[in-house]
Design a protein around this motif. Structure first.
Motif, short mmCIF file in Angstrom:
data_model
loop_
_atom_site.label_atom_id
_atom_site.label_comp_id
_atom_site.label_asym_id
_atom_site.label_seq_id
_atom_site.Cartn_x
_atom_site.Cartn_y
_atom_site.Cartn_z
N SER A 89 -50.49 -55.46 11.15
CA SER A 89 -52.02 -55.40 10.99
C SER A 89 -52.34 -55.05 9.53
N ILE A 90 -51.43 -54.68 8.67
CA ILE A 90 -51.98 -54.22 7.54
C ILE A 90 -50.85 -54.80 6.48
N LEU A 91 -51.40 -55.45 5.52
CA LEU A 91 -50.43 -55.75 4.05
C LEU A 91 -50.92 -55.07 2.96
N ILE A 92 -50.09 -54.41 2.25
CA ILE A 92 -50.53 -53.61 0.91
C ILE A 92 -49.41 -54.45 0.02
N SER A 126 -50.92 -63.03 0.88
CA SER A 126 -52.25 -63.00 1.21
C SER A 126 -52.59 -63.83 2.17
N ARG A 127 -52.24 -65.30 1.87
CA ARG A 127 -52.65 -66.41 2.61
C ARG A 127 -51.88 -66.33 4.04
N ARG A 128 -50.78 -66.19 4.09
CA ARG A 128 -50.09 -65.92 5.29
C ARG A 128 -50.58 -64.78 6.27
N PHE A 129 -50.65 -63.78 5.55
CA PHE A 129 -50.98 -62.56 6.60
C PHE A 129 -52.62 -62.67 7.14
N GLY A 137 -58.62 -61.63 14.99
CA GLY A 137 -59.76 -61.12 14.64
C GLY A 137 -59.85 -59.76 14.05
N LYS A 138 -58.78 -59.29 13.50
CA LYS A 138 -58.75 -57.81 12.74
C LYS A 138 -57.59 -57.82 12.01
N GLY A 139 -57.65 -57.21 10.74
CA GLY A 139 -56.53 -56.88 10.01
C GLY A 139 -57.08 -56.25 8.46
N TRP A 140 -56.12 -55.77 7.89
CA TRP A 140 -56.46 -55.43 6.56
C TRP A 140 -55.36 -55.79 5.46
N ILE A 141 -56.07 -56.09 4.50
CA ILE A 141 -55.16 -56.44 3.28
C ILE A 141 -55.66 -55.84 1.97
N LEU A 142 -54.69 -55.06 1.44
CA LEU A 142 -55.14 -54.40 0.13
C LEU A 142 -53.93 -54.81 -0.80
N ASN A 143 -54.66 -55.19 -2.11
CA ASN A 143 -53.93 -55.92 -3.20
C ASN A 143 -54.13 -55.13 -4.34
N MET A 144 -53.06 -54.70 -5.18
CA MET A 144 -53.03 -53.84 -6.19
C MET A 144 -53.45 -54.56 -7.32
N VAL A 182 -61.60 -59.53 9.30
CA VAL A 182 -60.22 -59.52 8.33
C VAL A 182 -60.87 -58.62 7.14
N LYS A 183 -60.52 -57.55 6.88
CA LYS A 183 -61.03 -56.68 5.59
C LYS A 183 -60.13 -56.74 4.53
N VAL A 184 -60.40 -57.40 3.40
CA VAL A 184 -59.73 -57.30 2.06
C VAL A 184 -60.32 -56.72 1.07
#
Length: 269
Positions: A89-92, A126-129, A137-144, A182-184
């Motif tokens: 559910s989360i990608l960092i 990012s695209r795949r996640f 309908g839910k998830g988080w992506i945080l890119n550094m 989806v929160k990015v």
């Protein structure tokens, strides 16, 4: 007013997970109750870190040793997750490299590593996640990214320009995914008390007291809090925000002074 969503019981994927800020993200996510897919190209260190976190926080950890600069790596990670029945559910996207070197002194191999890691891997993961999270309908992506994304300074051209891509790409993706739940978020850290700066211990302690730099623990905690609240960007510290303005307004003579006093001196050594 933003409300922080709970992430306990979810699975997070963290790149660059075998050390530094990436490892701290893993610890803090585990403390918040997340299982972890820990990705790094440092196989032995990764296995040790995954086992230590599993024992300390009683969460599931899945070490995955891959080279993120390789072609089609995002597809390979996606397939690995499906084959192990893991639905995160989360990608960092944290993995990164740094060097202080003129472009013309940088090898083509090193240049490609910057582009493949900071641009190719971040964009493709990012695209795949984002696809995965949209279906749910839910998830988080945080890119550094980095505070250097605003700094076209001599010596860090490849680092700052590829980090600028991460910021711009992530801000746009934030708006694209907003309607799907989806929160990015992009994080643009300034001074963090790691070995990257090479400061002596006494100067590092002074910088911490003045809040010119921040500990990895404090930065990661605040970045994850911002991510969970659905923020689109996080910059740590008031001083860093002022620095962005100051550097952005720096005239050419100041930038050339940096080149001659720092970059040229490094080359002559």
């Amino acid at each position: 007013m933003f409300r922080k969503s709970s992430i306990a019981g979810l699975t997070a994927v963290v790149t660059g997970a075998s050390g530094g800020i990436g490892l701290q993200f893993c610890r803090e996510l585990a403390r918040r109750g997340c299982d972890l897919v820990m990705i790094s190209n440092q196989d032995l260190e990764l296995m040790e870190c995954a086992e230590a976190i599993r024992k300390e926080y009683a969460v599931r950890t899945y070490p995955l040793a891959v080279d993120l600069t390789e072609p089609n790596v995002a597809r390979a990670i996606d397939s690995w997750l499906d084959s192990h029945d893991i639905d995160p559910s989360i990608l960092i996207n944290n993995a990164g490299i740094f060097s202080f070197m003129p472009v013309i002194e940088t090898s083509a191999e090193k240049m490609n590593s910057f582009i493949n890691l900071h641009v190719g891997a971040v964009a493709n993961l990012s695209r795949r996640f984002a696809h995965r999270f949209k279906r749910r309908g839910k998830g988080w992506i945080l890119n550094m990214s980095s505070m250097s994304c605003w700094m076209p300074m001599p010596g860090i051209a490849l680092y700052s320009s590829t980090k600028a891509f991460i910021r711009t790409f992530t801000r746009a993706l934030h708006y694209e995914m907003r309607d799907y739940g989806v929160k990015v978020m992009v994080a643009c850290p300034g001074g963090i008390s790691t070995d990257l700066f090479g400061l002596p211990p006494n100067l590092m302690q002074l910088a911490l007291k003045l809040h010119a730099v921040e500990t990895p623990e404090r930065f990661v905690k605040k970045a994850l809090d911002a991510m969970q609240r659905g923020k689109k960007q996080y910059i740590n510290g008031f001083i860093n925000r002022l620095t962005i303005l100051a550097v952005g307004m720096a005239p050419t003579p100041v930038r050339m002074l940096v080149k001659r006093r720092m970059l040229d001196k490094k080359i002559r050594r």
